[in-house]
Design a protein around this motif. Structure first.
Motif, mmCIF file in Angstrom:
data_model
loop_
_atom_site.group_PDB
_atom_site.id
_atom_site.type_symbol
_atom_site.label_atom_id
_atom_site.label_comp_id
_atom_site.label_asym_id
_atom_site.label_seq_id
_atom_site.Cartn_x
_atom_site.Cartn_y
_atom_site.Cartn_z
ATOM 1 N N LEU A 39 5.637 10.650 -1.576
ATOM 2 C CA LEU A 39 4.531 9.695 -1.558
ATOM 3 C C LEU A 39 4.863 8.576 -2.530
ATOM 4 C CD1 LEU A 39 1.720 8.615 -0.980
ATOM 5 C CD2 LEU A 39 0.797 10.309 -2.591
ATOM 6 N N PHE A 40 5.085 7.386 -1.993
ATOM 7 C CA PHE A 40 5.364 6.220 -2.815
ATOM 8 C C PHE A 40 4.059 5.468 -3.059
ATOM 9 C CE2 PHE A 40 9.431 7.280 -1.015
ATOM 10 C CZ PHE A 40 10.339 6.966 -2.017
ATOM 11 N N LEU A 41 3.791 5.122 -4.305
ATOM 12 C CA LEU A 41 2.522 4.512 -4.681
ATOM 13 C C LEU A 41 2.486 3.007 -4.479
ATOM 14 C CD1 LEU A 41 1.864 6.556 -7.945
ATOM 15 C CD2 LEU A 41 1.101 7.058 -5.609
ATOM 16 N N GLY A 42 3.616 2.410 -4.115
ATOM 17 C CA GLY A 42 3.680 0.976 -3.866
ATOM 18 C C GLY A 42 3.866 0.677 -2.388
ATOM 19 N N THR A 43 4.342 -0.509 -2.089
ATOM 20 C CA THR A 43 4.443 -0.975 -0.712
ATOM 21 C C THR A 43 5.852 -0.792 -0.159
ATOM 22 O OG1 THR A 43 2.691 -2.591 -1.046
ATOM 23 C CG2 THR A 43 4.176 -2.990 0.796
ATOM 24 N N GLU A 44 5.934 -0.278 1.053
ATOM 25 C CA GLU A 44 7.230 -0.017 1.680
ATOM 26 C C GLU A 44 8.012 -1.307 1.888
ATOM 27 O OE1 GLU A 44 9.052 2.720 5.272
ATOM 28 O OE2 GLU A 44 6.928 2.139 5.311
ATOM 29 N N MET A 64 0.824 -1.200 0.000
ATOM 30 C CA MET A 64 0.000 0.000 0.000
ATOM 31 C C MET A 64 0.865 1.259 0.000
ATOM 32 S SD MET A 64 -3.297 -0.633 -0.116
ATOM 33 C CE MET A 64 -2.841 -1.796 -1.398
ATOM 34 N N PRO A 65 0.359 2.347 -0.553
ATOM 35 C CA PRO A 65 1.116 3.592 -0.611
ATOM 36 C C PRO A 65 1.547 4.081 0.773
ATOM 37 C CG PRO A 65 -0.769 3.697 -2.059
ATOM 38 C CD PRO A 65 -0.914 2.438 -1.270
ATOM 39 N N PHE A 66 2.684 4.764 0.815
ATOM 40 C CA PHE A 66 3.193 5.270 2.089
ATOM 41 C C PHE A 66 3.924 6.582 1.863
ATOM 42 C CE2 PHE A 66 6.499 2.713 0.213
ATOM 43 C CZ PHE A 66 7.690 3.349 0.531
ATOM 44 N N LEU A 67 4.082 7.327 2.948
ATOM 45 C CA LEU A 67 4.670 8.660 2.885
ATOM 46 C C LEU A 67 5.961 8.702 3.679
ATOM 47 C CD1 LEU A 67 3.944 11.575 1.836
ATOM 48 C CD2 LEU A 67 3.078 12.005 4.149
ATOM 49 N N ARG A 68 6.970 9.336 3.095
ATOM 50 C CA ARG A 68 8.220 9.610 3.800
ATOM 51 C C ARG A 68 8.422 11.116 3.862
ATOM 52 N NH1 ARG A 68 12.453 5.441 0.838
ATOM 53 N NH2 ARG A 68 11.685 3.497 1.762
ATOM 54 N N GLU A 69 9.043 11.568 4.939
ATOM 55 C CA GLU A 69 9.337 12.986 5.090
ATOM 56 C C GLU A 69 10.815 13.163 5.382
ATOM 57 O OE1 GLU A 69 7.992 16.856 7.812
ATOM 58 O OE2 GLU A 69 7.139 14.870 8.189
ATOM 59 N N SER A 70 11.466 14.032 4.631
ATOM 60 C CA SER A 70 12.869 14.349 4.871
ATOM 61 C C SER A 70 12.968 15.827 5.230
ATOM 62 C CB SER A 70 13.704 14.034 3.629
ATOM 63 O OG SER A 70 13.293 14.837 2.528
ATOM 64 N N ASP A 71 14.168 16.336 5.281
ATOM 65 C CA ASP A 71 14.351 17.729 5.676
ATOM 66 C C ASP A 71 13.737 18.699 4.678
ATOM 67 O OD1 ASP A 71 15.711 16.978 7.941
ATOM 68 O OD2 ASP A 71 17.692 17.162 7.032
ATOM 69 N N ASP A 72 13.696 18.312 3.397
ATOM 70 C CA ASP A 72 13.253 19.274 2.391
ATOM 71 C C ASP A 72 11.988 18.900 1.628
ATOM 72 O OD1 ASP A 72 14.504 17.159 1.193
ATOM 73 O OD2 ASP A 72 15.828 18.341 -0.079
ATOM 74 N N VAL A 73 11.581 17.623 1.638
ATOM 75 C CA VAL A 73 10.400 17.231 0.862
ATOM 76 C C VAL A 73 9.627 16.102 1.534
ATOM 77 C CG1 VAL A 73 11.427 17.854 -1.370
ATOM 78 C CG2 VAL A 73 11.665 15.521 -0.504
ATOM 79 N N GLY A 87 7.904 20.611 -0.446
ATOM 80 C CA GLY A 87 7.214 20.143 -1.632
ATOM 81 C C GLY A 87 6.918 18.661 -1.521
ATOM 82 N N LEU A 88 6.169 18.137 -2.499
ATOM 83 C CA LEU A 88 5.787 16.724 -2.521
ATOM 84 C C LEU A 88 6.242 16.068 -3.808
ATOM 85 C CD1 LEU A 88 4.145 14.221 -1.502
ATOM 86 C CD2 LEU A 88 2.175 15.210 -2.716
ATOM 87 N N VAL A 89 6.914 14.930 -3.671
ATOM 88 C CA VAL A 89 7.267 14.082 -4.804
ATOM 89 C C VAL A 89 6.348 12.867 -4.791
ATOM 90 C CG1 VAL A 89 9.040 12.607 -5.841
ATOM 91 C CG2 VAL A 89 9.668 14.823 -4.848
ATOM 92 N N ILE A 90 5.730 12.559 -5.917
ATOM 93 C CA ILE A 90 4.888 11.373 -6.054
ATOM 94 C C ILE A 90 5.619 10.408 -6.979
ATOM 95 C CG2 ILE A 90 2.649 10.463 -6.790
ATOM 96 C CD1 ILE A 90 1.498 13.269 -6.345
ATOM 97 N N THR A 91 5.885 9.206 -6.500
ATOM 98 C CA THR A 91 6.678 8.263 -7.276
ATOM 99 C C THR A 91 6.378 6.839 -6.839
ATOM 100 O OG1 THR A 91 8.927 7.841 -8.091
ATOM 101 C CG2 THR A 91 8.692 8.303 -5.726
ATOM 102 N N ALA A 92 7.173 5.896 -7.316
ATOM 103 C CA ALA A 92 7.039 4.491 -6.937
ATOM 104 C C ALA A 92 8.379 3.821 -7.188
ATOM 105 C CB ALA A 92 5.925 3.807 -7.736
ATOM 106 N N ASN A 124 -5.135 9.008 0.051
ATOM 107 C CA ASN A 124 -5.829 10.151 0.648
ATOM 108 C C ASN A 124 -5.294 10.461 2.039
ATOM 109 O OD1 ASN A 124 -7.635 11.068 -1.350
ATOM 110 N ND2 ASN A 124 -9.020 9.356 -0.955
ATOM 111 N N ARG A 125 -4.982 9.433 2.810
ATOM 112 C CA ARG A 125 -4.408 9.667 4.138
ATOM 113 C C ARG A 125 -3.067 10.388 4.025
ATOM 114 N NH1 ARG A 125 -5.404 3.815 7.188
ATOM 115 N NH2 ARG A 125 -7.675 4.029 7.445
ATOM 116 N N ALA A 126 -2.261 9.958 3.070
ATOM 117 C CA ALA A 126 -0.962 10.601 2.869
ATOM 118 C C ALA A 126 -1.137 12.051 2.432
ATOM 119 C CB ALA A 126 -0.150 9.816 1.839
ATOM 120 N N LEU A 127 -2.077 12.290 1.528
ATOM 121 C CA LEU A 127 -2.311 13.657 1.065
ATOM 122 C C LEU A 127 -2.853 14.539 2.183
ATOM 123 C CD1 LEU A 127 -3.811 12.965 -2.484
ATOM 124 C CD2 LEU A 127 -1.458 13.585 -1.894
ATOM 125 N N ASP A 128 -3.656 13.960 3.069
ATOM 126 C CA ASP A 128 -4.118 14.700 4.245
ATOM 127 C C ASP A 128 -2.932 15.174 5.073
ATOM 128 O OD1 ASP A 128 -6.830 14.474 3.734
ATOM 129 O OD2 ASP A 128 -7.097 12.691 4.989
#
Length: 235
Positions: A13-18, A1-10, A56-61, A40-44
């Motif tokens: 959102l990864f569209l696959g499974t961690e 399932m998609p998951f979100l990572r946060e770093s110092d600058d961005v 900013g937000l990067v959307i990838t996989a 949607n949870r990640a975008l929230d």
């Protein structure tokens, strides 16, 4: 399932499974109901934190697919729920289009159908050069576009590119996608993540409520089309 990572600058959102490139239960990052919920949870989270954190937000996989689009198994088995399902997909597009942060799609692999349109929702698109196609296969699959989806493609691409992409189901490699204006730049696989993060970080200072207002005004006709409920008569 998609998951979100946060770093110092961005945010990313990864569209696959961690932890794995391909999840056996969802190997193509398709828009399952659970997948949509996680996105949607990640975008929230991004919307809530983005304004204050100025990121900013990067959307990838990872792996072979960015996203292979709609959950066709669900469409076949629950055809009566198709209109409400497509409305959920439209809502994801609307969320990405109006986020109060700069968004960058890092297209790591195949982006087909609804996944290709998700990439179009980002403010900026980077595609890897070695592998992967961007394509709208609906014409070849005898599937119509909703009013919202047609408006999304028509708004985000030139008329010539939208016409070819929608009517021919052409598969665009990175060079062709760049030439058609589907993506803004192409880089090698080893540079994709870093370049997407760089662009997102460079635009991070604009994050905030005002950016969301500007995006909503810029894309008002498109957002109105995405808000049209999908008619039961679509298929």
């Amino acid at each position: 399932m998609p998951f979100l990572r946060e770093s110092d600058d961005v945010f990313e959102l990864f569209l696959g499974t961690e932890g794995v490139e391909l999840d056996e239960a969802n190997p193509e990052n398709r828009f399952t109901l659970e997948w949509i919920e996680q996105v949607n949870r990640a975008l929230d989270e991004v919307a809530q934190a983005g304004s204050s954190s100025k990121k900013g937000l990067v959307i990838t996989a990872t792996g072979k697919f960015f996203s292979n689009g709609l959950d066709t198994d669900y469409i076949v088995t629950d055809a009566d729920k198709l209109p409400s399902y497509l409305d959920l997909v439209h809502a994801v597009y609307t969320r990405v289009l109006t986020l109060p942060v700069a968004t960058v799609a890092a297209v790591n692999g195949h982006a087909f159908g609804a996944g290709a349109m998700l990439a179009l929702c980002a403010d900026h698109r980077v595609m890897r050069t070695e592998r992967g196609f961007w394509s709208l296969p609906e014409a070849a699959l005898s599937m119509p576009f909703t009013a919202g989806m047609a408006a999304l493609v028509r708004t985000r691409l030139s008329d010539a590119a939208a016409t070819e992409a929608m009517l021919t189901a052409r598969r665009y490699g990175a060079a062709d996608a760049l030439a058609a204006g589907i993506v803004d730049e192409t880089v090698g696989a080893g540079e994709l993540a870093a370049q997407a993060r760089t662009v997102a970080a460079q635009r991070a200072a604009t994050a905030g409520a005002n950016l969301a207002i500007i995006k909503a005004g810029l894309r008002a006709p498109l957002l109105a089309n995405l808000a049209i409920p999908t008619p039961a008569s679509l298929l």
